[in-house]
Motif scaffolding. Structure first.
Motif, PDB file in Angstrom:
ATOM      1  N   GLN A 167       0.868  -1.157   0.077  1.00 27.33           N
ATOM      2  CA  GLN A 167      -0.031   0.070   0.049  1.00 27.33           C
ATOM      3  C   GLN A 167       0.899   1.153  -0.057  1.00 27.33           C
ATOM      4  O   GLN A 167       0.642   2.284  -0.687  1.00 27.33           O
ATOM      5  CB  GLN A 167      -0.623  -0.087   1.220  1.00 27.33           C
ATOM      6  N   ILE A 215      -5.844   0.246  -4.463  1.00 29.69           N
ATOM      7  CA  ILE A 215      -6.368   1.212  -3.820  1.00 29.69           C
ATOM      8  C   ILE A 215      -6.495   2.249  -4.968  1.00 29.69           C
ATOM      9  O   ILE A 215      -5.308   2.571  -5.631  1.00 29.69           O
ATOM     10  CB  ILE A 215      -5.817   1.872  -2.382  1.00 29.69           C
ATOM     11  N   TRP A 269      -5.922   5.654  -5.741  1.00 28.39           N
ATOM     12  CA  TRP A 269      -5.591   6.900  -5.237  1.00 28.39           C
ATOM     13  C   TRP A 269      -5.987   8.161  -5.929  1.00 28.39           C
ATOM     14  O   TRP A 269      -6.542   8.001  -7.124  1.00 28.39           O
ATOM     15  CB  TRP A 269      -3.977   6.745  -5.287  1.00 28.39           C
ATOM     16  N   ASP A 296      -5.344  12.544  -2.376  1.00 25.07           N
ATOM     17  CA  ASP A 296      -4.463  11.784  -1.570  1.00 25.07           C
ATOM     18  C   ASP A 296      -2.956  12.170  -1.894  1.00 25.07           C
ATOM     19  O   ASP A 296      -2.054  12.352  -0.712  1.00 25.07           O
ATOM     20  CB  ASP A 296      -4.398  10.222  -1.952  1.00 25.07           C
ATOM     21  N   THR A 321      -2.932   7.747   3.980  1.00 24.67           N
ATOM     22  CA  THR A 321      -3.812   7.737   5.068  1.00 24.67           C
ATOM     23  C   THR A 321      -5.047   6.646   4.768  1.00 24.67           C
ATOM     24  O   THR A 321      -6.100   6.616   5.544  1.00 24.67           O
ATOM     25  CB  THR A 321      -4.930   8.940   5.378  1.00 24.67           C
ATOM     26  N   ARG A 322      -4.808   5.904   3.831  1.00 27.88           N
ATOM     27  CA  ARG A 322      -6.004   4.822   3.472  1.00 27.88           C
ATOM     28  C   ARG A 322      -5.437   3.463   3.553  1.00 27.88           C
ATOM     29  O   ARG A 322      -4.230   3.228   3.813  1.00 27.88           O
ATOM     30  CB  ARG A 322      -6.267   5.038   2.343  1.00 27.88           C
ATOM     31  N   ALA A 360      -4.886   3.861   7.589  1.00 28.19           N
ATOM     32  CA  ALA A 360      -5.924   4.559   8.360  1.00 28.19           C
ATOM     33  C   ALA A 360      -6.250   4.124   9.773  1.00 28.19           C
ATOM     34  O   ALA A 360      -6.967   4.659  10.508  1.00 28.19           O
ATOM     35  CB  ALA A 360      -7.330   4.377   7.645  1.00 28.19           C
ATOM     36  N   ASP A 396     -11.195  14.363  10.007  1.00 25.42           N
ATOM     37  CA  ASP A 396     -11.532  13.282   9.035  1.00 25.42           C
ATOM     38  C   ASP A 396     -11.443  13.842   7.751  1.00 25.42           C
ATOM     39  O   ASP A 396     -11.139  13.144   6.479  1.00 25.42           O
ATOM     40  CB  ASP A 396     -12.759  12.441   9.287  1.00 25.42           C
ATOM     41  N   PHE A 412      -9.072  11.874   5.432  1.00 27.00           N
ATOM     42  CA  PHE A 412      -9.706  11.166   4.346  1.00 27.00           C
ATOM     43  C   PHE A 412     -10.684  11.740   3.370  1.00 27.00           C
ATOM     44  O   PHE A 412     -11.134  11.085   2.413  1.00 27.00           O
ATOM     45  CB  PHE A 412     -10.540  10.043   5.406  1.00 27.00           C
ATOM     46  N   GLN A 463     -11.963  13.317  -0.065  1.00 24.37           N
ATOM     47  CA  GLN A 463     -11.413  13.243  -1.358  1.00 24.37           C
ATOM     48  C   GLN A 463     -11.680  14.357  -2.265  1.00 24.37           C
ATOM     49  O   GLN A 463     -11.017  14.526  -3.285  1.00 24.37           O
ATOM     50  CB  GLN A 463     -11.930  11.807  -2.096  1.00 24.37           C
ATOM     51  N   LYS A 499     -16.207  10.282  -1.323  1.00 22.63           N
ATOM     52  CA  LYS A 499     -14.898   9.533  -1.356  1.00 22.63           C
ATOM     53  C   LYS A 499     -15.016   8.567  -2.804  1.00 22.63           C
ATOM     54  O   LYS A 499     -16.106   7.896  -3.031  1.00 22.63           O
ATOM     55  CB  LYS A 499     -14.877   8.775  -0.104  1.00 22.63           C
TER      56      LYS A 499
END
Length: 357
Positions: A197, A220, A222, A226, A233-234, A238, A343, A347, A349, A355
């Motif tokens: 990751q 993931i 991205w 990000d 952070t994912r 996270a 948050d 997190f 987006q 997100k």
């Protein structure tokens, strides 16, 4: 009185089963320091970090394999004075531990290779930061004492659990061996996921493209948000600010527990007759965890200077190591009315808060 030869000096007061590892550790320490002075690059130990614990573990797990006298300098050998049952019979527990450490070595070696850290010209960026903060002469003292000597000693200590297991001489694996073996295997797999990751994120951050043929666990998608944030952070990140470091420490804690939770006692071990046995048994895990804690604090200070607002929020929201603490930090922020804002920083987006899946 004439000075003792090097071999005699190393034998003085050192248990026979430790004589070759101590000699090898001394040689690697001297080589690392000399090469660092010649090249100006102090990451010599970093390049062999993935191999040295495996070498020490293999030496202890394979004591019956080695000759009684070394045919070449630094060739592993088993002194004749070691108890015959140790030199003639393999410990299944020590062999299991060796297999797990080899598995760990392949994971770390692969991650080190794909990051280009085996390049002889590469140096850990943190050493340059330390170099800039202190006088050159003091940095060389730091290089000798910590980078070359202490780090090599730590890598040697990681082989001590296999030493104890080799002297326990169990006829078969116990229930604790199977449980710890499973936990260690799962731990390395999780660390591999964390590595993937991080590597996938860094690839996207620096190239803007998603890595092809990504490993499971790192698929993931991205986003530019990000990359703009600057740090991952994912995924596992996270839940823990350093899931890879958590798994690394956990792995060696598990390895340390193998002989400690076993039903046998190391009656044939040269350490069993001393009051230092409990300390020696716990030393690998304690020393490594202490190193990782201090190293992580230093790494985070660098991240905090690069991303003051976002990383400060990350430290408030996500636990340094233990994932179970992350919901607690979230609840505390919720009670203070700050969780939604934090948050969004970590997190979020896009501007609408949607997100990307």
């Amino acid at each position: 009185m004439s000075p003792l030869p090097v071999d005699d000096f190393l034998r003085a007061g050192i248990p026979p089963s430790f004589q070759w590892p101590v000699k090898f550790c001394t040689a690697t320490t001297v080589a690392a320091f000399v090469l660092s002075v010649i090249t100006g690059n102090v990451s010599q130990v970093d390049r062999v970090w993935t191999f040295l614990p495996t070498i020490y573990t293999a030496y202890f797990a394979l004591l019956p394999l080695w000759p009684h006298k070394a045919p070449l300098p630094l060739w592993p050998h088993t002194p004749e004075v070691i108890h015959p049952s140790i030199t003639q019979t393999y410990s299944p527990r020590a062999l299991l531990m060796l297999g797990l450490v080899v598995f760990w070595m392949f994971r770390l070696s692969y991650n080190t290779w794909r990051r280009g850290l085996f390049n002889l010209h590469d140096e850990d960026y943190r050493w340059q930061i330390v170099r800039n903060k202190i006088p050159p002469w003091l940095f060389q003292v730091f290089n000798l004492v910590f980078i070359a000597f202490i780090q090599n000693v730590i890598l040697f200590l990681l082989g001590v659990p296999a030493h104890i297991a080799a002297f326990q001489q169990p006829e078969r694996l116990s229930t604790s061996d199977y449980i710890l073996g499973t936990l260690a295997f799962v731990d390395v797999v999780l660390e591999f996921v964390a590595d993937n990751q991080q590597y996938s994120f860094q690839t996207y951050k620096h190239t803007g493209a998603h890595e092809k043929n990504e490993w499971i666990g790192a698929r993931i998608k991205w986003t530019p948000r990000d990359a703009q944030r600057g740090f991952i952070t994912r995924g596992l990140w996270a839940w823990s600010r350093h899931p890879n470091f958590l798994c690394e420490q956990t792995f060696w804690v598990i390895i340390t527990l193998f002989p400690l939770l076993a039903p046998e006692s190391p009656n044939l071990s040269p350490l069993s007759s001393t009051s230092m046995t409990p300390l020696w048994s716990l030393m690998p895990a304690l020393v490594l965890c202490s190193l990782f804690f201090s190293s992580t604090r230093f790494t985070e200070s660098i991240s905090l200077s690069k991303y003051p607002e976002a990383y400060s929020a990350y430290r408030q929201r996500v636990a340094m190591f233990v994932p179970l603490l992350t919901p607690v930090w979230g609840l505390l922020l919720q009670l203070r009315g700050k969780k939604a804002a934090v948050d969004e920083i970590l997190f979020g987006q896009d501007k609408t808060g949607k997100k990307e899946e």
